[in-house]
Design a protein around this motif. Structure first.
Motif, PDB file in Angstrom:
ATOM      1  N   UNK A   1       5.135   5.013 -16.244  1.00  0.00           N
ATOM      2  CA  UNK A   1       5.478   4.293 -15.030  1.00  0.00           C
ATOM      3  C   UNK A   1       4.533   3.135 -14.770  1.00  0.00           C
ATOM      4  N   UNK A   2       5.020   2.161 -13.999  1.00  0.00           N
ATOM      5  CA  UNK A   2       4.277   0.920 -13.799  1.00  0.00           C
ATOM      6  C   UNK A   2       2.978   1.127 -13.022  1.00  0.00           C
ATOM      7  N   UNK A   3       2.955   2.079 -12.083  1.00  0.00           N
ATOM      8  CA  UNK A   3       1.726   2.302 -11.316  1.00  0.00           C
ATOM      9  C   UNK A   3       0.624   2.866 -12.198  1.00  0.00           C
ATOM     10  N   UNK A   4       0.967   3.840 -13.032  1.00  0.00           N
ATOM     11  CA  UNK A   4      -0.021   4.415 -13.944  1.00  0.00           C
ATOM     12  C   UNK A   4      -0.512   3.346 -14.912  1.00  0.00           C
ATOM     13  N   UNK A   5       0.385   2.455 -15.322  1.00  0.00           N
ATOM     14  CA  UNK A   5      -0.014   1.365 -16.218  1.00  0.00           C
ATOM     15  C   UNK A   5      -1.011   0.428 -15.531  1.00  0.00           C
ATOM     16  N   UNK A   6      -0.780   0.125 -14.266  1.00  0.00           N
ATOM     17  CA  UNK A   6      -1.732  -0.736 -13.545  1.00  0.00           C
ATOM     18  C   UNK A   6      -3.094  -0.055 -13.424  1.00  0.00           C
ATOM     19  N   UNK A   7      -3.089   1.228 -13.124  1.00  0.00           N
ATOM     20  CA  UNK A   7      -4.359   1.955 -13.021  1.00  0.00           C
ATOM     21  C   UNK A   7      -5.079   1.984 -14.374  1.00  0.00           C
ATOM     22  N   UNK A   8      -4.322   2.158 -15.418  1.00  0.00           N
ATOM     23  CA  UNK A   8      -4.874   2.141 -16.778  1.00  0.00           C
ATOM     24  C   UNK A   8      -5.559   0.794 -17.040  1.00  0.00           C
ATOM     25  N   UNK A   9      -4.911  -0.278 -16.618  1.00  0.00           N
ATOM     26  CA  UNK A   9      -5.486  -1.609 -16.802  1.00  0.00           C
ATOM     27  C   UNK A   9      -6.755  -1.803 -15.998  1.00  0.00           C
ATOM     28  N   UNK A  10      -6.766  -1.328 -14.742  1.00  0.00           N
ATOM     29  CA  UNK A  10      -7.970  -1.473 -13.915  1.00  0.00           C
ATOM     30  C   UNK A  10      -9.155  -0.730 -14.519  1.00  0.00           C
TER      31      UNK A  10
ATOM     32  N   UNK B   1      -2.878   2.928  -7.702  1.00  0.00           N
ATOM     33  CA  UNK B   1      -1.501   3.018  -7.229  1.00  0.00           C
ATOM     34  C   UNK B   1      -0.947   4.412  -7.493  1.00  0.00           C
ATOM     35  N   UNK B   2      -0.037   4.836  -6.623  1.00  0.00           N
ATOM     36  CA  UNK B   2       0.664   6.094  -6.838  1.00  0.00           C
ATOM     37  C   UNK B   2       2.031   5.782  -7.437  1.00  0.00           C
ATOM     38  N   UNK B   3       2.463   6.590  -8.382  1.00  0.00           N
ATOM     39  CA  UNK B   3       3.745   6.358  -9.050  1.00  0.00           C
ATOM     40  C   UNK B   3       4.877   6.819  -8.143  1.00  0.00           C
ATOM     41  N   UNK B   4       5.425   5.875  -7.407  1.00  0.00           N
ATOM     42  CA  UNK B   4       6.469   6.142  -6.429  1.00  0.00           C
ATOM     43  C   UNK B   4       7.199   4.838  -6.149  1.00  0.00           C
ATOM     44  N   UNK B   5       8.315   4.918  -5.445  1.00  0.00           N
ATOM     45  CA  UNK B   5       8.990   3.708  -5.017  1.00  0.00           C
ATOM     46  C   UNK B   5       8.149   3.000  -3.956  1.00  0.00           C
ATOM     47  N   UNK B   6       8.151   1.663  -3.968  1.00  0.00           N
ATOM     48  CA  UNK B   6       7.368   0.853  -3.017  1.00  0.00           C
ATOM     49  C   UNK B   6       5.892   1.213  -3.074  1.00  0.00           C
ATOM     50  N   UNK B   7       5.396   1.358  -4.281  1.00  0.00           N
ATOM     51  CA  UNK B   7       3.994   1.732  -4.473  1.00  0.00           C
ATOM     52  C   UNK B   7       3.036   0.674  -3.963  1.00  0.00           C
ATOM     53  N   UNK B   8       3.480  -0.595  -3.952  1.00  0.00           N
ATOM     54  CA  UNK B   8       2.595  -1.652  -3.466  1.00  0.00           C
ATOM     55  C   UNK B   8       2.415  -1.586  -1.952  1.00  0.00           C
ATOM     56  N   UNK B   9       3.491  -1.236  -1.223  1.00  0.00           N
ATOM     57  CA  UNK B   9       3.363  -1.081   0.218  1.00  0.00           C
ATOM     58  C   UNK B   9       2.469   0.118   0.534  1.00  0.00           C
ATOM     59  N   UNK B  10       2.647   1.194  -0.210  1.00  0.00           N
ATOM     60  CA  UNK B  10       1.791   2.375  -0.049  1.00  0.00           C
ATOM     61  C   UNK B  10       0.329   2.010  -0.293  1.00  0.00           C
ATOM     62  N   UNK B  11       0.067   1.255  -1.357  1.00  0.00           N
ATOM     63  CA  UNK B  11      -1.308   0.873  -1.689  1.00  0.00           C
ATOM     64  C   UNK B  11      -1.887  -0.020  -0.594  1.00  0.00           C
ATOM     65  N   UNK B  12      -1.130  -1.004  -0.142  1.00  0.00           N
ATOM     66  CA  UNK B  12      -1.605  -1.903   0.908  1.00  0.00           C
ATOM     67  C   UNK B  12      -1.912  -1.139   2.193  1.00  0.00           C
ATOM     68  N   UNK B  13      -1.074  -0.160   2.510  1.00  0.00           N
ATOM     69  CA  UNK B  13      -1.297   0.645   3.718  1.00  0.00           C
ATOM     70  C   UNK B  13      -2.575   1.459   3.592  1.00  0.00           C
ATOM     71  N   UNK B  14      -2.797   2.075   2.447  1.00  0.00           N
ATOM     72  CA  UNK B  14      -4.010   2.854   2.237  1.00  0.00           C
ATOM     73  C   UNK B  14      -5.256   1.973   2.309  1.00  0.00           C
ATOM     74  N   UNK B  15      -5.143   0.749   1.818  1.00  0.00           N
ATOM     75  CA  UNK B  15      -6.271  -0.185   1.869  1.00  0.00           C
ATOM     76  C   UNK B  15      -6.602  -0.528   3.320  1.00  0.00           C
ATOM     77  N   UNK B  16      -5.587  -0.806   4.128  1.00  0.00           N
ATOM     78  CA  UNK B  16      -5.812  -1.104   5.544  1.00  0.00           C
ATOM     79  C   UNK B  16      -6.437   0.089   6.260  1.00  0.00           C
ATOM     80  N   UNK B  17      -5.895   1.280   5.994  1.00  0.00           N
ATOM     81  CA  UNK B  17      -6.399   2.479   6.661  1.00  0.00           C
ATOM     82  C   UNK B  17      -7.842   2.784   6.275  1.00  0.00           C
ATOM     83  N   UNK B  18      -8.268   2.298   5.105  1.00  0.00           N
ATOM     84  CA  UNK B  18      -9.649   2.503   4.667  1.00  0.00           C
ATOM     85  C   UNK B  18     -10.602   1.494   5.306  1.00  0.00           C
ATOM     86  N   UNK B  19     -10.070   0.583   6.096  1.00  0.00           N
ATOM     87  CA  UNK B  19     -10.919  -0.368   6.809  1.00  0.00           C
ATOM     88  C   UNK B  19     -11.134  -1.689   6.122  1.00  0.00           C
TER      89      UNK B  19
END
Length: 336
Positions: A72-81, A178-196
């Motif tokens: 999945x694309x999210x796991x691939x992005x994490x692999x790259x990071x 990123x988490x491997x799910x639909x709209x993973x970018x919105x999920x990631x952005x939300x978690x980033x905001x919640x982390x301050x």
């Protein structure tokens, strides 16, 4: 947080069976006026790999190519990071083309307005097909999406999307990937905001995004977007805003007006006025009668596809109480 010239960006791109598209992206990366970046290509189990295309740019780009099993694309992005050396991770899709001053504009924007997480809008390149340009109009027009995908005027707080998104290494180290799910970018952005962390829109740091090549694939994509908005509401109660309801309300309203028209001939007037506005603004913004007309069709596909997906998931997950937790949603994986 200053961004001196020596600060390195890592452009991370997950790829799945897109050798032709990755060639266009690599050509645009090789033409950047600012060379202070590396490119990390993660081949996610492709049966049609792009290794040859990447090797052709080995002498022109600081490029890392990795091939891994399909997860999945999210796991691939994490692999790259995990394998990137940059201070900032930049994410674009394999079907994007970057303007030659993209990296330079991003560095300048970060220097003027430091941000932990950031993103920019997308646009249609002159080389795109008329269908791609029409779909781009429907996805970026204030009349259809309320400007939430990077427009300068928008109805909701900006949320970076992975066709044009970045964040610092510090964000990754604290928030995770990123988490491997639909709209993973919105999920990631939300978690980033919640982390301050701070999240910023850089409206002048845009990419050219090819999107889907036909309306059938576009429908499937936006239908999933509509469904995933309900999942995000379950994950983050209160995150759903009025703008997210608009496509569903459009579908319900359009159906009601069509039924009502059998009894009152003026019932369709509001719908026709809206379609006329889409058509006129489409012709003005695209400078093409043909693309503006096709843009009306694309807008109908987008609104109805998203709206029906939203309604379907809302009824099943919220009204009927079949909402899944994040572990079940991750298990679905690999949404197209």
């Amino acid at each position: 947080m200053d961004v001196p010239a020596k600060r390195l960006f890592s452009v991370i791109v997950p790829v799945f069976n897109r050798p032709d598209e990755i060639s266009d992206l690599l050509a645009s990366l090789a033409s950047q006026s600012d060379s202070g970046f590396e490119t990390v290509i993660v081949e996610d189990g492709s049966t049609i790999p792009c290794r040859e295309q990447c090797e052709a740019y080995a002498g022109r780009l600081s490029l890392k190519y990795f091939y891994k099993d399909n997860e999945g694309r999210s796991i691939a992005r994490n692999y790259g990071m995990d394998r990137a050396g940059g201070d900032y991770f930049i994410f674009v899709d394999s079907d994007c083309i970057l303007p030659p001053d993209y990296i330079a504009r991003l560095r300048e924007a970060l220097g003027e307005t430091p941000a932990d997480c950031f993103g920019g809008p997308d646009a249609a390149h002159e080389s795109f097909t008329d269908t791609q340009k029409a779909i781009n109009y429907s996805m970026t027009s204030f009349l259809t999406t309320g400007g939430i995908r990077g427009g300068k005027v928008h109805m909701e707080k900006f949320t970076p999307r992975t066709f044009n998104m970045g964040f610092s290494r510090q964000v990754y180290e604290k928030v995770g990937g990123f988490r491997e799910m639909f709209s993973e970018d919105i999920d990631m952005s939300t978690r980033i905001r919640l982390a301050g962390f701070s999240v910023m829109l850089f409206p002048d740091v845009a990419v050219y995004h090819k999107r889907r090549v036909d309306f059938r694939k576009f429908w499937r994509q936006v239908h999933v977007f509509g469904m995933s908005r309900i999942t995000l509401q379950l994950l983050y109660p209160g995150s759903m805003k009025a703008v997210h309801w608009l496509p569903a309300l459009f579908v319900i309203g359009a159906v009601a007006m069509i039924v009502w028209a059998f009894f009152w001939k003026w019932a369709l007037v509001p719908l026709l006025i809206y379609i006329l506005a889409l058509w006129i603004w489409g012709m003005i913004s695209t400078r093409s009668v043909k693309i503006g007309t096709m843009g009306v069709g694309a807008a109908m596909v987008q609104l109805c596809g998203y709206g029906t997906g939203f309604i379907r998931a809302y009824v099943w997950k919220i009204i009927l109480g079949h909402g899944r937790d994040i572990d079940d949603e991750i298990a679905r994986r690999k949404g197209k």
